[in-house]
Design a protein around this motif. Structure first.
Motif, mmCIF file in Angstrom:
data_model
loop_
_atom_site.group_PDB
_atom_site.id
_atom_site.type_symbol
_atom_site.label_atom_id
_atom_site.label_comp_id
_atom_site.label_asym_id
_atom_site.label_seq_id
_atom_site.Cartn_x
_atom_site.Cartn_y
_atom_site.Cartn_z
ATOM 1 N N LYS A 88 72.523 57.326 59.341
ATOM 2 C CA LYS A 88 71.441 57.890 58.536
ATOM 3 C C LYS A 88 70.555 58.891 59.271
ATOM 4 O O LYS A 88 69.971 59.776 58.648
ATOM 5 N N ASP A 89 70.429 58.749 60.573
ATOM 6 C CA ASP A 89 69.432 59.533 61.318
ATOM 7 C C ASP A 89 70.124 60.227 62.498
ATOM 8 O O ASP A 89 70.151 59.722 63.612
ATOM 9 N N VAL A 90 70.695 61.403 62.246
ATOM 10 C CA VAL A 90 71.467 62.133 63.250
ATOM 11 C C VAL A 90 70.817 63.480 63.520
ATOM 12 O O VAL A 90 70.529 64.231 62.585
ATOM 13 N N SER A 91 70.570 63.767 64.781
ATOM 14 C CA SER A 91 70.005 65.062 65.176
ATOM 15 C C SER A 91 70.897 65.715 66.221
ATOM 16 O O SER A 91 71.516 65.029 67.051
ATOM 17 N N ILE A 92 70.944 67.038 66.184
ATOM 18 C CA ILE A 92 71.789 67.827 67.079
ATOM 19 C C ILE A 92 70.915 68.525 68.117
ATOM 20 O O ILE A 92 69.859 69.082 67.772
ATOM 21 N N LEU A 93 71.352 68.488 69.367
ATOM 22 C CA LEU A 93 70.652 69.223 70.412
ATOM 23 C C LEU A 93 70.832 70.712 70.165
ATOM 24 O O LEU A 93 71.952 71.231 70.233
ATOM 25 N N SER A 94 69.756 71.399 69.854
ATOM 26 C CA SER A 94 69.821 72.827 69.560
ATOM 27 C C SER A 94 70.286 73.602 70.794
ATOM 28 O O SER A 94 69.709 73.475 71.873
ATOM 29 N N GLY A 95 71.360 74.378 70.630
ATOM 30 C CA GLY A 95 71.893 75.139 71.749
ATOM 31 C C GLY A 95 72.835 74.354 72.622
ATOM 32 O O GLY A 95 73.389 74.900 73.590
ATOM 33 N N GLY A 96 73.028 73.072 72.317
ATOM 34 C CA GLY A 96 73.996 72.254 73.040
ATOM 35 C C GLY A 96 73.718 72.125 74.527
ATOM 36 O O GLY A 96 72.587 72.311 74.998
ATOM 37 N N LEU A 97 74.754 71.804 75.271
ATOM 38 C CA LEU A 97 74.609 71.608 76.713
ATOM 39 C C LEU A 97 74.101 72.861 77.418
ATOM 40 O O LEU A 97 73.296 72.745 78.356
ATOM 41 N N PRO A 98 74.507 74.078 77.008
ATOM 42 C CA PRO A 98 73.945 75.261 77.674
ATOM 43 C C PRO A 98 72.424 75.316 77.595
ATOM 44 O O PRO A 98 71.762 75.686 78.576
ATOM 45 N N ALA A 99 71.861 74.929 76.458
ATOM 46 C CA ALA A 99 70.398 74.944 76.319
ATOM 47 C C ALA A 99 69.761 73.900 77.224
ATOM 48 O O ALA A 99 68.673 74.125 77.788
ATOM 49 N N TRP A 100 70.397 72.769 77.351
ATOM 50 C CA TRP A 100 69.898 71.713 78.235
ATOM 51 C C TRP A 100 69.834 72.232 79.681
ATOM 52 O O TRP A 100 68.834 72.030 80.381
ATOM 53 N N GLN A 101 70.891 72.905 80.106
ATOM 54 C CA GLN A 101 70.922 73.436 81.459
ATOM 55 C C GLN A 101 69.919 74.573 81.638
ATOM 56 O O GLN A 101 69.256 74.665 82.681
ATOM 57 N N GLU A 102 69.792 75.426 80.631
ATOM 58 C CA GLU A 102 68.833 76.531 80.710
ATOM 59 C C GLU A 102 67.399 76.023 80.814
ATOM 60 O O GLU A 102 66.539 76.684 81.400
ATOM 61 N N ALA A 103 67.160 74.822 80.275
ATOM 62 C CA ALA A 103 65.818 74.243 80.366
ATOM 63 C C ALA A 103 65.557 73.635 81.740
ATOM 64 O O ALA A 103 64.449 73.162 82.015
ATOM 65 N N GLY A 104 66.568 73.635 82.602
ATOM 66 C CA GLY A 104 66.389 73.151 83.964
ATOM 67 C C GLY A 104 66.698 71.686 84.174
ATOM 68 O O GLY A 104 66.391 71.136 85.235
ATOM 69 N N TYR A 105 67.341 71.055 83.190
ATOM 70 C CA TYR A 105 67.650 69.638 83.309
ATOM 71 C C TYR A 105 69.039 69.437 83.914
ATOM 72 O O TYR A 105 69.932 70.265 83.745
ATOM 73 N N SER A 106 69.219 68.309 84.558
ATOM 74 C CA SER A 106 70.455 68.050 85.296
ATOM 75 C C SER A 106 71.605 67.673 84.376
ATOM 76 O O SER A 106 71.416 67.047 83.330
ATOM 77 N N VAL A 107 72.818 68.054 84.797
ATOM 78 C CA VAL A 107 74.041 67.534 84.197
ATOM 79 C C VAL A 107 74.822 66.840 85.305
ATOM 80 O O VAL A 107 74.690 67.180 86.486
ATOM 81 N N PHE A 108 75.634 65.885 84.913
ATOM 82 C CA PHE A 108 76.349 65.049 85.867
ATOM 83 C C PHE A 108 77.849 65.153 85.618
ATOM 84 O O PHE A 108 78.312 64.954 84.497
ATOM 85 N N LYS A 109 78.588 65.458 86.660
ATOM 86 C CA LYS A 109 80.045 65.484 86.580
ATOM 87 C C LYS A 109 80.582 64.063 86.617
ATOM 88 O O LYS A 109 79.899 63.128 87.024
ATOM 89 N N GLY A 110 81.855 63.907 86.204
ATOM 90 C CA GLY A 110 82.513 62.621 86.303
ATOM 91 C C GLY A 110 82.327 61.765 85.070
ATOM 92 O O GLY A 110 81.805 62.203 84.042
ATOM 93 N N VAL A 111 82.768 60.519 85.165
ATOM 94 C CA VAL A 111 82.678 59.579 84.052
ATOM 95 C C VAL A 111 82.048 58.278 84.541
ATOM 96 O O VAL A 111 81.997 58.006 85.736
#
Length: 523
Positions: free
Chosen positions: A85-108
């Motif tokens: 019922k309550d689904v939201s999408i990150l605007s701009g996806g992972l590229p936007a997250w990185q552009e905002a200066g937040y970390s991404v993590f490799k691996g699983v």
């Protein structure tokens, strides 16, 4: 509703440790090359199959992201169609997250690996090197070496002389090993964290034996110039006598009392089920298959603790851990609570267990036998939906590799009937549902998949370059050949694992609430 959220707003919800779901809708290879720390991978190619297990509460607040390529929008709509019922999408996806200066993590399984590294730093879990282990093995009273990974990993490769007992089963079955109290125990995995968690679990339970983790596991063994044992056949897990079961239950009681682990009764389960909490059965696969509590999901301890994101996609999740005598559930609760989850041990719930019906993996598409497919050669298009690496290894001559996120590109080339080849016919169903919105072609599924095709002696072909590495978005190339003798890949993997803690920001680090053992509580 389907909403949109900025990177800053999503970071705020994560930093607030809100009870939210976080899904990465990209394929496994894309996810492994970089993702949000607490995101569970729910690839679009398997979305409707995986989502109900990852997020049993369809009313929960869910955030979804992609590579800003439209996949998240399609995934969000599919989630809405199956009841979320309550689904939201990150605007701009992972590229936007990185552009905002937040970390991404490799691996699983990164949160679980972070936990292992933090525990080692806090508890100074004893470790020995490969050279020290080899020297100890030359002694007539050498150590008892245990491979703490799942049996499937043990089959591929292990250290010579190791016994296969997955971490989650080790404390439960420890009494059946009947080891002298002065015999050293060494636990290994393929890298670091499962060995560390396995060793520390025994130490926390008060095992009298000296216990060590093997530094860097099988990769450290190979890097030191030694050979692994491959193509192994694990022995059955040791059975426990009634007296040994009592000793096992005592470990659970000690953990519960020592670390104030919460316990509920089987009578409380209906309320947890009504609240759409996670009901996870941590017993062995054989025990679960024989009978289990209705609505529960099998989650063996070794994987639940070391791959938590594959079962739980919600932050601060409420998790009821179902067991027989409680030791496996207590072990899982001990670690899951340190990852910020509200995990509880369920006592006396198996009286509600029922014989398990066969799992339903039937698809809904009309099927064709291999002989019928041959008769359509030339007029039909064969689409192979198996993994990209399976396709490279062998496929039906003329078959085209395809994956659901890129169905639109394939649909443009379709003119006649389509035959789908899949390991799981439900995956074929999902791909066909994608084509329904794009074309009017008729879809069929190859009955029995490639196994049936090969069983009838039909020809196969291989192409090691197709799909290309860039197109094989389901496969994680990140140090993928570390187990096949590539020493540089092993070094990169170990550097990645030991570097995870340094990647955490202050709020990410705060999620992990370590339960200090009494030995180090004042350290």
């Amino acid at each position: 509703m389907i909403g949109s959220v900025s990177a800053a707003a999503l970071k705020g919800r994560l930093d607030a440790q809100a009870r939210i779901g976080l899904l990465d809708a990209r394929e496994h290879g894309q996810y492994g090359e970089g993702h949000l720390l607490f995101a569970s991978n729910c690839p679009y190619s398997h979305l409707e199959r995986l989502a109900p297990r990852l997020l049993p509460d369809k009313l929960t607040e869910i955030y979804l992201y992609d590579d800003a390529d439209g996949v998240a929008e399609r995934a969000a709509q599919r989630l809405r169609e199956i009841g979320y019922k309550d689904v939201s999408i990150l605007s701009g996806g992972l590229p936007a997250w990185q552009e905002a200066g937040y970390s991404v993590f490799k691996g699983v399984n990164v949160p679980s690996k972070v936990l292992g590294e933090l525990v080692e730093l806090a508890e100074h879990t004893p470790q020995i090197t490969s050279a020290e282990l080899l020297a100890m093995q030359k002694d007539a009273h050498g150590p008892h070496l245990i491979d703490g990974r799942p049996a499937s990993d043990y089959r591929k490769m292990t250290i010579p002389g190791a016994q296969s007992i997955p971490n989650g089963e080790l404390l439960y079955r420890f009494a059946a090993l009947d080891l002298p109290e002065n015999q050293t125990i060494v636990i290994h995995c393929a890298g670091r964290t499962r060995g560390l968690i396995g060793a520390q679990s025994l130490i926390n339970a008060g095992i009298p034996n000296p216990v060590y983790a093997l530094e860097n596991g099988t990769q450290g063994w190979v890097l030191s110039g030694k050979e692994l044992a491959r193509d192994n056949s694990p022995a059955a897990l040791p059975e426990l006598t009634a007296a040994q079961l009592e000793r096992s239950a005592a470990f659970a009681d000690r953990l519960i009392a020592e670390y104030d682990l919460p316990v509920i009764d089987g009578a409380d389960l209906p309320a947890w089920r009504e609240e759409k909490a996670y009901l996870l059965d941590v017993r062995s696969g054989e025990e679960f298959a024989a009978s289990h509590v209705p609505g529960s999901v099998h989650a063996p301890v070794v994987q639940l603790v070391q791959a938590t994101d594959e079962w739980v996609a919600m932050r601060r999740a409420r998790i009821a851990l179902i067991d027989d005598n409680g030791v496996r559930a207590a072990s899982a609760a001990f670690w899951l609570r340190q990852m910020g989850h509200d995990a509880v041990i369920v006592r006396d719930s198996l009286t509600q267990a029922e014989n398990a019906p066969p799992s339903d993996q039937a698809g809904t598409l009309p099927t064709l036998t291999p002989d019928e497919v041959v008769q359509l050669t030339g007029s039909a298009t064969i689409l192979d939906l198996r993994s990209s690496m399976a396709y490279r290894k062998e496929h039906i001559p003329g078959a085209v590799w395809a994956i659901r996120p890129r169905a639109a590109a394939v649909a443009k080339e379709l003119t006649g009937p389509v035959i789908l080849v899949a390991d799981d016919p439900r995956v074929a169903d999902l791909f066909a549902s994608e084509l329904e919105a794009l074309t009017t072609v008729d879809c069929h599924c190859l009955a029995g998949g490639m196994q049936a095709w090969k069983a009838t002696g039909k020809p196969v072909t291989a192409n090691p370059d197709t799909p290309s590495d860039a197109d094989a978005i389901d496969f994680l190339f990140f140090v993928h050949d570390r187990h096949s003798g590539n020493l540089e890949a092993s070094r990169r993997y170990l550097e990645w694992e030991t570097g995870l803690v340094d990647q955490l920001d202050r709020m990410e680090r705060a999620v992990f609430q370590l339960i200090r053992t009494k030995e180090h509580a004042d350290g």
